[in-house]
Structure formats: structure tokens, C-alpha cells
Write a protein that holds these residues in place. Sequence first.
Motif, PDB file in Angstrom:
ATOM      1  N   LEU A 131      82.701   8.814  28.770  1.00 26.31           N
ATOM      2  CA  LEU A 131      83.844   8.788  27.853  1.00 26.31           C
ATOM      3  C   LEU A 131      83.580   9.635  26.618  1.00 26.31           C
ATOM      4  CD1 LEU A 131      85.107   5.096  27.589  1.00 26.31           C
ATOM      5  CD2 LEU A 131      86.425   7.094  28.307  1.00 26.31           C
ATOM      6  N   ALA A 159      87.220  11.142  27.018  1.00 30.09           N
ATOM      7  CA  ALA A 159      88.180  10.721  25.997  1.00 30.09           C
ATOM      8  C   ALA A 159      88.559  11.941  25.171  1.00 30.09           C
ATOM      9  CB  ALA A 159      87.571   9.647  25.103  1.00 30.09           C
ATOM     10  N   PHE A 218      90.017   4.211  23.015  1.00 28.36           N
ATOM     11  CA  PHE A 218      89.776   5.527  23.609  1.00 28.36           C
ATOM     12  C   PHE A 218      91.082   6.070  24.187  1.00 28.36           C
ATOM     13  CE2 PHE A 218      85.871   3.109  23.817  1.00 28.36           C
ATOM     14  CZ  PHE A 218      84.913   4.009  23.383  1.00 28.36           C
ATOM     15  N   LEU A 233      92.360   8.862  26.589  1.00 31.98           N
ATOM     16  CA  LEU A 233      91.809   9.752  27.606  1.00 31.98           C
ATOM     17  C   LEU A 233      92.497  11.113  27.628  1.00 31.98           C
ATOM     18  CD1 LEU A 233      91.436   7.346  30.669  1.00 31.98           C
ATOM     19  CD2 LEU A 233      89.790   7.818  28.838  1.00 31.98           C
ATOM     20  N   VAL A 258      88.218   3.614  33.955  1.00 31.78           N
ATOM     21  CA  VAL A 258      87.302   3.288  32.859  1.00 31.78           C
ATOM     22  C   VAL A 258      87.106   1.776  32.765  1.00 31.78           C
ATOM     23  CG1 VAL A 258      86.897   3.447  30.374  1.00 31.78           C
ATOM     24  CG2 VAL A 258      87.974   5.360  31.597  1.00 31.78           C
ATOM     25  N   ILE A 313      81.469   7.410  34.156  1.00 30.57           N
ATOM     26  CA  ILE A 313      82.681   6.746  34.644  1.00 30.57           C
ATOM     27  C   ILE A 313      82.825   7.023  36.141  1.00 30.57           C
ATOM     28  CG2 ILE A 313      85.186   6.593  34.437  1.00 30.57           C
ATOM     29  CD1 ILE A 313      83.561   5.580  31.986  1.00 30.57           C
TER      30      ILE A 313
END
Length: 202
Positions: free
Chosen positions: A43, A57, A71, A73, A90, A144
Amino acid sequence: MCASDLQSPRLIYAQAAQAPGFDQHFSSAVSTRNVAMLFFETLITRDENNAIIPELAAEFSGSADGLTYIFKLRQGVKFHDGSELKAADVKYTIDYYRDPANAATIQSGYTGIGSVETPDDYTVVVNMETVNAASLVNWATNPIVHSKHHQEVGDATYSTSPIGTGPFKLKEWKASEYTELESYADYFKGRPEVDAIRFLVG
């Protein structure tokens, strides 16, 4: 030792041991990390000055009390099978690997989390039960995963048939011989200039 293949834009990389698999959640081996970091992304990550910056992110923020992280994305990021990265991936990653029942080596990286919410496809809200000052540092190293693929195949198979969002994807793996990677044409930062990387044992 790393050397260029002069016949094509390829790299040959020799390491002391072959990777036992490619899931960093369960293997801390250097040989795993060297390969997996090209398949998967996090992320957030660190820049050359060791500052935490966005990766998958587009932006992130934390509350003053350290109990909420949000966050946002990047949109249009694709996994190697062509499916788009979503907030559900996520949430799945965090929830799965923080569950003690799954015995991930990085479980401690999620200490303090109470719940994870996904108010829309591109927003992830992490609610902390207790403050963990190392949260962002830990999350900057935790990849992730593709939730649908992982759910379908399980940990063992996922480790040897990874689907990530990184600049390279797995082409061929022969244990104790070599691991062959090929560039991912739809990588969100642009296709790598190197077409392939082969990891050898030696």
C-alpha cells in the motif's frame, strides 16, 4: 552477481539459494524476498530518504490519535490476470494475515487493528483498537494479495503461482534450478525496460 544478457533486454541474477516459494507472508528467506518484491507491491513504501510514501495507495492519512488510517487506492491498477485492484483485496490481505489461525510470519505487523472497512472500491479504513507506532513501517513491507485467487487456491499453491500487481510476473519456476520472470505489460508505472529476469542458484 548480476550480469546482462547482451542478446536481449534480460537479466541473469545468481543467488545462494533458490526461493522455497514466493509468499513473503510465510517465508522470510532472502531468496524469497528477492523474487517476490518484483511480483507484489505494498500500500505504501519508502523513498530514498526512508520516508513513507504512497505505492498502491494514491494517498493516505492517519488521525492525530493514531487510531484511524485512511488509504485511497490508485484506480486502474491491475493484477497479472487483468483484474483490477480493489479495496476488497486490501481488506482481505489485512484480515487474513492478522488472523492468528493463519500463522503468518508477518502477523505482528498488524498488531492493534480492530477492524478494516471498505466504504467504496478505492477506499480502505483501518480502525485501530490500540495505537501501534510501527504500523506504517510494517505495512510498507507487507504485500497485497489477489483475494479471489488466494481464496481459490490457498496458501501453498498461491506461494508457487503468485498473482500480484508488480512489474514482473512468474513465467516458469523449477525448484533448485531457476525462476524465470517476464515483464508485465500492463504495469501501472509502465512496462519495465527489461523483458525478463532469470534467478539462478550459484
